[in-house]
Design an enzyme around this catalytic site. Sequence first.
Site, PDB file in Angstrom:
ATOM      1  CD1 TRP A  22     -11.497   8.121  -7.081  1.00  0.00           C
ATOM      2  CD2 TRP A  22      -9.873   8.683  -8.515  1.00  0.00           C
ATOM      3  NE1 TRP A  22     -12.062   8.875  -8.085  1.00  0.00           N
ATOM      4  CE2 TRP A  22     -11.084   9.230  -8.975  1.00  0.00           C
ATOM      5  CE3 TRP A  22      -8.712   8.899  -9.264  1.00  0.00           C
ATOM      6  CZ2 TRP A  22     -11.177   9.993 -10.140  1.00  0.00           C
ATOM      7  CZ3 TRP A  22      -8.794   9.650 -10.431  1.00  0.00           C
ATOM      8  CH2 TRP A  22     -10.015  10.192 -10.853  1.00  0.00           C
ATOM      9  CB  SER A  82      -4.633   5.684  -2.286  1.00  0.00           C
ATOM     10  OG  SER A  82      -4.850   7.031  -2.632  1.00  0.00           O
ATOM     11  CG  LEU A  83     -11.047   5.770  -2.328  1.00  0.00           C
ATOM     12  CD1 LEU A  83     -11.682   6.842  -1.461  1.00  0.00           C
ATOM     13  CD2 LEU A  83     -11.664   5.814  -3.726  1.00  0.00           C
ATOM     14  CG  PHE A 143      -5.321  10.368  -9.596  1.00  0.00           C
ATOM     15  CD1 PHE A 143      -5.453  11.482  -8.788  1.00  0.00           C
ATOM     16  CD2 PHE A 143      -5.320   9.118  -8.989  1.00  0.00           C
ATOM     17  CE1 PHE A 143      -5.579  11.364  -7.407  1.00  0.00           C
ATOM     18  CE2 PHE A 143      -5.444   8.984  -7.612  1.00  0.00           C
ATOM     19  CZ  PHE A 143      -5.578  10.117  -6.824  1.00  0.00           C
ATOM     20  CG  MET A 144      -2.615   6.160 -13.239  1.00  0.00           C
ATOM     21  SD  MET A 144      -2.461   4.909 -14.519  1.00  0.00           S
ATOM     22  CE  MET A 144      -3.986   5.114 -15.365  1.00  0.00           C
ATOM     23  CB  ALA A 145       1.235  11.626 -14.337  1.00  0.00           C
ATOM     24  CG  LEU A 146      -0.802  14.230  -8.535  1.00  0.00           C
ATOM     25  CD1 LEU A 146       0.111  15.415  -8.817  1.00  0.00           C
ATOM     26  CD2 LEU A 146      -2.235  14.726  -8.364  1.00  0.00           C
ATOM     27  CD  GLN A 147      -2.230   7.040  -7.955  1.00  0.00           C
ATOM     28  OE1 GLN A 147      -2.176   6.261  -7.041  1.00  0.00           O
ATOM     29  NE2 GLN A 147      -2.953   6.809  -9.013  1.00  0.00           N
ATOM     30  CG  ASP A 207       2.187  10.059  -1.336  1.00  0.00           C
ATOM     31  OD1 ASP A 207       1.674  10.745  -2.233  1.00  0.00           O
ATOM     32  OD2 ASP A 207       1.613   9.092  -0.802  1.00  0.00           O
ATOM     33  CG  HIS A 235      -0.092   7.935  -3.852  1.00  0.00           C
ATOM     34  ND1 HIS A 235      -0.376   8.408  -2.580  1.00  0.00           N
ATOM     35  CD2 HIS A 235      -1.268   7.452  -4.332  1.00  0.00           C
ATOM     36  CE1 HIS A 235      -1.659   8.211  -2.312  1.00  0.00           C
ATOM     37  NE2 HIS A 235      -2.223   7.629  -3.351  1.00  0.00           N
TER      38      HIS A 235
END
EC number: 3.1.1.85
Length: 255
Positions: A22, A82-83, A143-147, A207, A235
């Site tokens: 995603w 992922s997605l 979202f990138m930071a979260l991954q 992850d 992730h």
Amino acid sequence: MSTNLHWQSFGQGPDLVLLHGWGMNGAVWQQTVESLQADFCVHVVDLPGYGFSAEHHGEDLAQIAAMVLKDAPEKAVWLGWSLGGLVATHIALNAPQRVSKLITVASSPKFAAEKPWRGIQPNVLSAFTSQLLEDFSLTIERFMALQAMGSPSARKDVKQLKQAVLSRPQPNPESLLVGLNILADVDLRDALISLTMPMLRLYGRLDGLVPIKVATDLSQQLPHTQQFVFSQSSHAPFMTEHDEFCAQVRDFAQD
């Protein structure tokens, strides 16, 4: 307007298709392609709404899968991150004659948590959805930071993901929204039992989006599948533990 998604092919050997996650695009696979093109003919697609396929749009998982299949190799090993793992799994379930082997990377048959199933809290997904409507580039950055969170090389991973995303056209906000809805709503857990081809599930121990408990739960449900956990990865194990990642893919896809 062309109805074809953006595909690139590299190297020679058995066909291997790579599907990104995603908010990303096919450029995230650059390093992976460089490492695997000596052994495989590696096919990389920008999913509908992303990168050079940004003007295309799929309304749901089934439509996205159909659009990807349209110009995909006749039969290949499919790898989805992922997605992208949901897209690859959907294709394996609905067009098994096109998939010789299935590899999922940091993926889950159901991304949203629902006790006792572990996953992303629904409120996190809905927060992303509302942020997306306000500022989609900031949402992708978060979202990138979260991954990458939790990985020892988080800063480097985020930088690499960001470079990949920015090297191609921005994603289409409508497709980003569909992607978040897929992550929130799709549940392929029961369907997985009917998979007929060999399957390898790859996970990052750190992850935060696909908790490692998912790997354990699926091992019990799918004892005939293989799995590997990257101990230092979050992730994006194909970046964090690149060499080991390529070795796992090579060993499984070639034998």
